[in-house]
Design a protein around this motif. Structure first.
Motif, PDB file in Angstrom:
ATOM      1  N   TYR A  10      29.279  46.526  40.734  1.00  0.00           N
ATOM      2  CA  TYR A  10      29.161  45.515  41.324  1.00  0.00           C
ATOM      3  C   TYR A  10      30.356  44.529  40.539  1.00  0.00           C
ATOM      4  O   TYR A  10      30.222  44.252  39.322  1.00  0.00           O
ATOM      5  CB  TYR A  10      27.660  44.718  41.339  1.00  0.00           C
ATOM      6  CG  TYR A  10      27.144  45.695  42.406  1.00  0.00           C
ATOM      7  CD1 TYR A  10      26.941  45.404  43.671  1.00  0.00           C
ATOM      8  CD2 TYR A  10      26.319  46.844  41.783  1.00  0.00           C
ATOM      9  CE1 TYR A  10      26.332  46.118  44.817  1.00  0.00           C
ATOM     10  CE2 TYR A  10      25.397  47.338  42.661  1.00  0.00           C
ATOM     11  CZ  TYR A  10      25.325  47.243  44.168  1.00  0.00           C
ATOM     12  OH  TYR A  10      24.716  47.848  45.125  1.00  0.00           O
ATOM     13  N   MET A  11      30.820  43.397  41.444  1.00  0.00           N
ATOM     14  CA  MET A  11      31.616  42.272  40.703  1.00  0.00           C
ATOM     15  C   MET A  11      31.410  40.936  41.365  1.00  0.00           C
ATOM     16  O   MET A  11      30.821  41.183  42.698  1.00  0.00           O
ATOM     17  CB  MET A  11      32.858  42.864  40.615  1.00  0.00           C
ATOM     18  CG  MET A  11      33.402  43.023  41.906  1.00  0.00           C
ATOM     19  SD  MET A  11      35.147  43.625  42.032  1.00  0.00           S
ATOM     20  CE  MET A  11      36.061  42.310  41.570  1.00  0.00           C
ATOM     21  N   GLY A  38      41.284  54.775  38.618  1.00  0.00           N
ATOM     22  CA  GLY A  38      41.367  53.606  39.457  1.00  0.00           C
ATOM     23  C   GLY A  38      40.420  52.419  39.249  1.00  0.00           C
ATOM     24  O   GLY A  38      40.456  51.240  39.270  1.00  0.00           O
ATOM     25  N   GLU A  39      39.092  52.936  38.627  1.00  0.00           N
ATOM     26  CA  GLU A  39      38.173  52.000  38.331  1.00  0.00           C
ATOM     27  C   GLU A  39      38.671  51.278  36.953  1.00  0.00           C
ATOM     28  O   GLU A  39      38.422  49.984  36.953  1.00  0.00           O
ATOM     29  CB  GLU A  39      36.632  53.097  37.910  1.00  0.00           C
ATOM     30  CG  GLU A  39      35.870  51.981  37.319  1.00  0.00           C
ATOM     31  CD  GLU A  39      34.500  52.798  36.880  1.00  0.00           C
ATOM     32  OE1 GLU A  39      33.794  52.292  36.194  1.00  0.00           O
ATOM     33  OE2 GLU A  39      34.482  54.050  37.214  1.00  0.00           O
ATOM     34  N   SER A  40      39.136  52.067  35.980  1.00  0.00           N
ATOM     35  CA  SER A  40      39.768  51.357  34.908  1.00  0.00           C
ATOM     36  C   SER A  40      40.895  50.141  35.206  1.00  0.00           C
ATOM     37  O   SER A  40      40.699  49.083  34.564  1.00  0.00           O
ATOM     38  CB  SER A  40      40.431  52.451  34.157  1.00  0.00           C
ATOM     39  OG  SER A  40      41.222  51.853  32.887  1.00  0.00           O
ATOM     40  N   TYR A  41      41.669  50.576  36.267  1.00  0.00           N
ATOM     41  CA  TYR A  41      42.610  49.487  36.510  1.00  0.00           C
ATOM     42  C   TYR A  41      41.846  48.423  37.386  1.00  0.00           C
ATOM     43  O   TYR A  41      42.188  47.093  37.223  1.00  0.00           O
ATOM     44  CB  TYR A  41      43.738  50.246  37.738  1.00  0.00           C
ATOM     45  CG  TYR A  41      44.462  50.968  37.241  1.00  0.00           C
ATOM     46  CD1 TYR A  41      45.501  50.314  35.918  1.00  0.00           C
ATOM     47  CD2 TYR A  41      44.967  52.203  37.326  1.00  0.00           C
ATOM     48  CE1 TYR A  41      46.213  51.287  35.298  1.00  0.00           C
ATOM     49  CE2 TYR A  41      45.966  52.965  36.770  1.00  0.00           C
ATOM     50  CZ  TYR A  41      46.709  52.587  35.640  1.00  0.00           C
ATOM     51  OH  TYR A  41      47.782  53.172  34.843  1.00  0.00           O
ATOM     52  N   ALA A  96      41.825  44.195  36.722  1.00  0.00           N
ATOM     53  CA  ALA A  96      42.355  43.482  38.041  1.00  0.00           C
ATOM     54  C   ALA A  96      43.920  43.874  38.334  1.00  0.00           C
ATOM     55  O   ALA A  96      44.673  43.147  38.931  1.00  0.00           O
ATOM     56  CB  ALA A  96      42.407  41.846  37.932  1.00  0.00           C
ATOM     57  N   GLU A  97      44.173  45.182  38.118  1.00  0.00           N
ATOM     58  CA  GLU A  97      45.403  45.733  38.416  1.00  0.00           C
ATOM     59  C   GLU A  97      45.152  46.509  39.670  1.00  0.00           C
ATOM     60  O   GLU A  97      45.355  47.696  39.703  1.00  0.00           O
ATOM     61  CB  GLU A  97      46.027  46.406  37.313  1.00  0.00           C
ATOM     62  CG  GLU A  97      46.168  45.955  35.918  1.00  0.00           C
ATOM     63  CD  GLU A  97      46.693  46.773  34.625  1.00  0.00           C
ATOM     64  OE1 GLU A  97      48.035  47.087  34.863  1.00  0.00           O
ATOM     65  OE2 GLU A  97      45.912  47.235  34.161  1.00  0.00           O
ATOM     66  N   LEU A 113      44.292  41.573  46.932  1.00  0.00           N
ATOM     67  CA  LEU A 113      45.561  41.176  46.696  1.00  0.00           C
ATOM     68  C   LEU A 113      45.678  40.129  48.062  1.00  0.00           C
ATOM     69  O   LEU A 113      46.976  39.732  48.061  1.00  0.00           O
ATOM     70  CB  LEU A 113      46.413  42.467  46.915  1.00  0.00           C
ATOM     71  CG  LEU A 113      46.157  43.462  45.783  1.00  0.00           C
ATOM     72  CD1 LEU A 113      47.039  44.848  46.173  1.00  0.00           C
ATOM     73  CD2 LEU A 113      47.238  42.814  44.559  1.00  0.00           C
ATOM     74  N   GLY A 114      44.661  39.732  48.828  1.00  0.00           N
ATOM     75  CA  GLY A 114      45.045  39.067  50.086  1.00  0.00           C
ATOM     76  C   GLY A 114      45.719  39.667  51.200  1.00  0.00           C
ATOM     77  O   GLY A 114      46.073  38.729  52.060  1.00  0.00           O
TER      78      GLY A 114
END
Length: 352
Positions: free
Chosen positions: A27-28, A255-258, A262-263, A298-299
């Motif tokens: 969660y974030m 993917g989780e690490s990125y 926030a990449e 990314l909008g």
């Protein structure tokens, strides 16, 4: 069973436990830009805030249940200057948003009568007089303010009462503009706050253990309502919860690490590579949900909506109707649609 079998069984157990710990949801918290609830005409660049209410009588709206009493008793509480707290706080909060060029507080109440229960909207002649005097485009008027407090003494400790209090506020703001052709937008607000603590009026306790007086509570209610009203008139940011799925797979973990840094473009690349090569529909659905989140960050709301729609479809094909994952994806799809619909409104308000 020999020691070797016991050791192998234990290793398998740890491996399965590790796999389960790696698969789940992270969660974030994010900030989302939300439009003003009321869109004013593009030519409104300055606002005048006015106090157009009569002070609430002391005997209206308040009651207390003393210790060991079964019934509430009416009590008197002074609402002196509460409407001033409301309008001053509202003016300050709205000015801080820097959405309007100018937000001015009129320096005195408009009402001079004593009829608390009657609302008296501003007449067109008075509206034009105020606008001309202050050189503002529109007027936001506090036309109604009703406050209530309900105090209950619960027990006594070391000579002090421990009590709870519920406060309720009801307000009406109206927007007066010469271009509305007789239509006066009204904003109704009703909410409540609750406090508890010791009824102490000295320096013998920490502030967070002390219940405010009803007068102090009404001031807090006024400031609270004023802060909420800012969202009606100006675009604003709100905190919301989001999530992404984690799976025991190198691509998903990368993917989780990125995502954690926030990449999001790199996260999409990893998650979509996993999606393209995965056969299991549930896992594909989870990856699609992750990709939707990345595009939202990314909008790119159209792409986010396409991917969460795909996630919902895959969950529908592979899980039960009551599946929590399916319901979660449906809720997220509705949220992305809401943000898509709001984006044009936000752009119009910001670029007015």
């Amino acid at each position: 069973m020999n020691k070797r079998h016991v050791f192998l069984s234990f290793c398998i157990f740890l491996f399965l436990l590790f796999m389960n710990s790696c698969a789940g949801i992270q969660y974030m918290t994010i900030e989302t830009e939300e439009p003003a609830q009321l869109t004013l005409p593009a030519n409104v660049h300055s606002l005048l805030i006015v106090d157009n209410v009569v002070q609430q009588p002391d005997e209206v709206g308040h009651k207390k249940k003393p210790l060991e009493k079964k019934e509430f008793e009416p009590t008197k509480v002074s609402a002196d200057s509460i409407s001033t707290y409301y309008t001053e706080a509202f003016t300050q909060f709205l000015s801080e948003e820097q959405y309007f060029d100018t937000v001015i507080l009129y320096n005195k109440p408009l009402r001079t009568d004593t009829n608390f229960w009657e609302e008296k909207p501003i007449m067109p002649e008075k509206m034009n007089e105020l606008r001309k005097e202050t050189e503002t485009d529109a007027i936001v008027s506090l036309d109604k303010l009703i406050l209530q407090t309900e105090w209950i003494d619960l027990f006594m400790q070391e000579g002090y009462n421990f009590a709870t209090m519920k406060g309720k506020i009801h307000s009406i703001l109206r927007v007066y503009m010469p271009t509305m052709e007789g239509k006066i937008p009204a904003v109704y607000f009703t909410d409540s706050l609750r406090w508890e603590g010791f009824d102490i009026r000295d320096d013998m306790a920490y502030a967070n253990l002390i219940i405010p007086t009803p007068e102090e509570a009404m001031k807090q209610l006024a400031v609270y309502a004023a802060e909420k009203m800012v969202n009606v008139f100006a675009p604003h940011w709100e905190m919301q919860n989001r999530w992404y799925y984690t799976l025991y797979n190198p691509l998903m973990r990368e993917g989780e690490s990125y995502a954690k840094s926030a990449e999001w473009t790199k996260a999409i690349w990893k998650w979509q590579t996993f999606y393209d090569n995965e056969k299991n529909k549930v896992k594909k659905a989870k990856a699609a949900s992750n990709i939707a989140l990345a595009y939202e960050m990314l909008g790119e709301m159209d792409k986010a909506y396409d991917w969460i729609t795909l996630s919902v479809q895959l969950f529908e094909e592979s899980v039960s109707p009551n599946s929590l994952d399916k319901k979660r994806a449906e809720l997220y799809k509705n949220e992305i649609k809401r943000r898509k619909d709001n984006s044009a409104k936000i752009n119009m308000q910001i670029n007015k």
